[in-house]
Design a protein around this motif. Structure first.
Motif, PDB file in Angstrom:
ATOM      1  N   ASP A  37       2.427  11.376   5.516  1.00 29.51           N
ATOM      2  CA  ASP A  37       1.412  11.345   4.458  1.00 29.51           C
ATOM      3  C   ASP A  37       1.014   9.926   4.053  1.00 29.51           C
ATOM      4  N   THR A  38       1.295   8.936   4.880  1.00 27.96           N
ATOM      5  CA  THR A  38       1.005   7.549   4.485  1.00 27.96           C
ATOM      6  C   THR A  38      -0.488   7.291   4.291  1.00 27.96           C
ATOM      7  N   GLN A  39      -1.326   8.094   4.903  1.00 22.89           N
ATOM      8  CA  GLN A  39      -2.774   7.927   4.736  1.00 22.89           C
ATOM      9  C   GLN A  39      -3.213   8.251   3.309  1.00 22.89           C
ATOM     10  N   GLU A  80       0.833  -1.203   0.000  1.00 23.27           N
ATOM     11  CA  GLU A  80       0.000   0.000   0.000  1.00 23.27           C
ATOM     12  C   GLU A  80       0.868   1.255   0.000  1.00 23.27           C
ATOM     13  N   ALA A  81       1.926   1.258   0.794  1.00 17.38           N
ATOM     14  CA  ALA A  81       2.833   2.412   0.829  1.00 17.38           C
ATOM     15  C   ALA A  81       3.463   2.653  -0.537  1.00 17.38           C
ATOM     16  N   GLY A  82       3.590   1.612  -1.319  1.00 15.54           N
ATOM     17  CA  GLY A  82       4.126   1.761  -2.670  1.00 15.54           C
ATOM     18  C   GLY A  82       3.273   2.637  -3.565  1.00 15.54           C
ATOM     19  N   LEU A  83       1.990   2.738  -3.265  1.00 11.39           N
ATOM     20  CA  LEU A  83       1.125   3.629  -4.051  1.00 11.39           C
ATOM     21  C   LEU A  83       1.585   5.077  -3.954  1.00 11.39           C
ATOM     22  N   THR A 112      -5.515   9.722  -1.338  1.00 14.71           N
ATOM     23  CA  THR A 112      -4.759  10.450  -2.350  1.00 14.71           C
ATOM     24  C   THR A 112      -4.433  11.838  -1.806  1.00 14.71           C
ATOM     25  N   ASP A 113      -3.839  12.653  -2.628  1.00 18.08           N
ATOM     26  CA  ASP A 113      -3.449  14.006  -2.228  1.00 18.08           C
ATOM     27  C   ASP A 113      -4.557  14.948  -2.703  1.00 18.08           C
TER      28      ASP A 113
END
Length: 194
Positions: free
Chosen positions: A71-73, A15-18, A78-79
């Motif tokens: 910002d892992t959430q 997931e962190a790879g996203l 998304t941003d």
């Protein structure tokens, strides 16, 4: 058969790879052709946090760790661009982190959740430095994009206004006076040691 807690830990890593794929949407709005990813931002924010924390007399390793996870959430949210936040009610970072860490080994879930909680509370010196690093990194990136011809003055102004520590404020002022590649020209022109 794999342990379910290990599966959840591995899933978090994927997931962190996203964050490497998702672009920072503010730069898309500004018209940057190939904007940085959330992971790009978090990487330099962690380095900035270590620098600011050291200058402030706080723990640079802890501050960098907080900034790395800040910002892992966004792997789930998304941003969201600043103007979009006016119209959207996103889940809190605490809620997202709780969902992300559900089913993980207890210690790992506590580590990640505690990191999010400390960063968001901004009560420790390290968290204040990490938050300033987030804003200072944005300012640095805005200066770099400005040098490439994109109007990023609004990002510079809002990032500068959000800085709390004197060290981050000093570095930001200097960043506005010095071109991003000045260090390279100086290094190139310096005499090499024999």
């Amino acid at each position: 058969m794999a342990d379910e807690q290990d599966v959840r830990a591995l899933d978090y890593l994927y997931e962190a790879g996203l964050l490497k794929r998702y672009r920072r949407t503010g730069w898309v709005v500004a018209g940057v052709a190939a904007p940085e990813s959330i992971a790009d931002h978090s990487h330099r924010a962690a380095i900035v946090a270590a620098v600011v924390a050291e200058l402030e007399g706080a723990d640079p390793q802890r501050s960098a760790f907080l900034a790395l996870f800040h910002d892992t959430q966004e792997s789930r949210l998304t941003d969201i661009p600043y103007i979009g936040k006016r119209y959207l009610k996103a889940a809190s970072n605490a809620e997202v982190t709780a969902d992300q860490t559900a089913g993980m080994p207890e210690g790992l879930a506590r580590l990640i959740g505690g990191t999010e909680s400390e960063y968001e509370a901004r009560e420790s010196a390290e968290a204040v430095c990490a938050r300033d690093a987030d804003k200072l990194e944005c300012l640095l990136q805005a200066v770099e994009y400005r040098e490439q011809g994109t109007d990023t003055q609004a990002w510079i102004d809002t990032s500068f206004a959000a800085l709390k520590t004197s060290s981050a404020q000093r570095l930001a002022k200097l960043a506005l006076e010095r071109t991003p590649l000045a260090w390279m020209h100086e290094a190139r022109d310096a005499k090499s040691p024999k």
